[in-house]
Design a protein around this motif. Structure first.
Motif, short mmCIF file in Angstrom:
data_model
loop_
_atom_site.label_atom_id
_atom_site.label_comp_id
_atom_site.label_asym_id
_atom_site.label_seq_id
_atom_site.Cartn_x
_atom_site.Cartn_y
_atom_site.Cartn_z
N ARG A 105 0.80 -1.24 0.00
CA ARG A 105 0.00 0.00 0.00
C ARG A 105 0.82 1.28 0.00
O ARG A 105 0.39 2.29 -0.56
CB ARG A 105 -0.94 0.01 1.21
N TRP A 106 1.98 1.26 0.66
CA TRP A 106 2.79 2.47 0.78
C TRP A 106 4.26 2.18 0.48
O TRP A 106 5.14 2.39 1.33
CB TRP A 106 2.66 3.06 2.19
N TRP A 149 -4.44 15.17 7.20
CA TRP A 149 -3.73 14.37 6.19
C TRP A 149 -2.24 14.42 6.55
O TRP A 149 -1.65 15.50 6.61
CB TRP A 149 -4.00 14.93 4.81
N GLU A 180 -2.01 8.97 5.81
CA GLU A 180 -3.38 8.73 6.26
C GLU A 180 -4.02 10.03 6.72
O GLU A 180 -3.36 11.06 6.82
CB GLU A 180 -3.41 7.71 7.40
N HIS A 236 2.97 9.10 8.44
CA HIS A 236 3.12 8.45 9.75
C HIS A 236 4.31 7.51 9.71
O HIS A 236 4.42 6.69 8.81
CB HIS A 236 1.85 7.68 10.11
N TYR A 251 -7.03 7.47 13.96
CA TYR A 251 -6.66 6.83 12.70
C TYR A 251 -6.80 5.32 12.74
O TYR A 251 -6.79 4.71 13.78
CB TYR A 251 -5.23 7.24 12.33
N ASP A 252 -6.88 4.78 11.56
CA ASP A 252 -6.98 3.32 11.41
C ASP A 252 -5.72 2.67 11.94
O ASP A 252 -4.64 3.25 11.91
CB ASP A 252 -7.14 2.93 9.94
N LYS A 300 3.40 5.30 6.40
CA LYS A 300 2.22 5.39 5.55
C LYS A 300 1.74 6.83 5.52
O LYS A 300 2.26 7.69 6.23
CB LYS A 300 1.13 4.47 6.07
N GLN A 318 -7.52 12.88 6.91
CA GLN A 318 -8.37 13.65 6.00
C GLN A 318 -8.20 15.13 6.30
O GLN A 318 -7.92 15.51 7.44
CB GLN A 318 -9.83 13.29 6.20
#
Length: 176
Positions: free
Chosen positions: A38-39, A68, A62, A71, A173-174, A60, A64
């Protein structure tokens, strides 16, 4: 001579010695593979003579809106290669990707509250303690959420510390 390059699948079989440090979080293979898929720009390895893994950074992007951010999930250097500015080089690379490519507002990371050498290093790199996360590490040790504003955060709002500690379930965050 040190080469910094993208982490690849084969590196997963070669970096175990770097993870032996008791302050380094170790994850399962699927966790590393998720980051790699993913990253990939945020997963870099420092390699020395003989293709020896000297250290790595995994991160990563992440959030909004003004949250934004880049991390840092893990940055670690093998003990025999510390004090050579490798962590600084890896951190600078992740910050540059977050700033220039992903246009993030800030970079954040979590560090054990007891890891004074790491905290001092991050402070030298321009990070501030944004907040304390109670019992963040295995439900036992507090973590410090440290942040560094990037060029998009002109007013540096992302670095204004919270006045109270939070619990892990209050994080925004997730987990991945």
């Amino acid at each position: 001579m040190t080469t910094i390059r993208r982490f690849c699948c084969n590196d997963l079989l070669r970096f175990a010695s770097v993870n032996l440090d008791h302050l380094t979080e170790t994850f399962n293979m699927s966790f590393y593979m998720t980051y790699l898929a993913r990253w990939p720009d945020y997963f870099q390895v420092a390699e020395g003579p003989g293709n020896r893994v000297m250290g790595y950074i995994m991160g990563k992007v992440e959030g909004q809106g003004e949250s934004w951010h880049g991390h840092v999930t893990a940055v670690t250097i093998a003990p025999e290669y510390r004090r050579q500015q490798l962590a600084k080089k890896l951190m600078n690379l992740l910050e540059e990707i977050s700033d220039k490519i992903d246009k993030a507002y800030f970079v954040d990371l979590f560090v054990r509250a007891s890891n004074t050498p790491a905290i001092k290093m991050y402070e030298k790199l321009g990070y501030v303690i944004y907040r304390r996360v109670l019992c963040y590490y295995s439900g036992e040790e507090d973590g410090l959420d440290m942040r560094k504003a990037l060029s998009r955060d002109v007013e540096k709002k992302s670095m204004i510390p919270l006045k109270r500690p939070i619990r892990p379930d209050e994080l925004e965050y997730d987990s991945i």
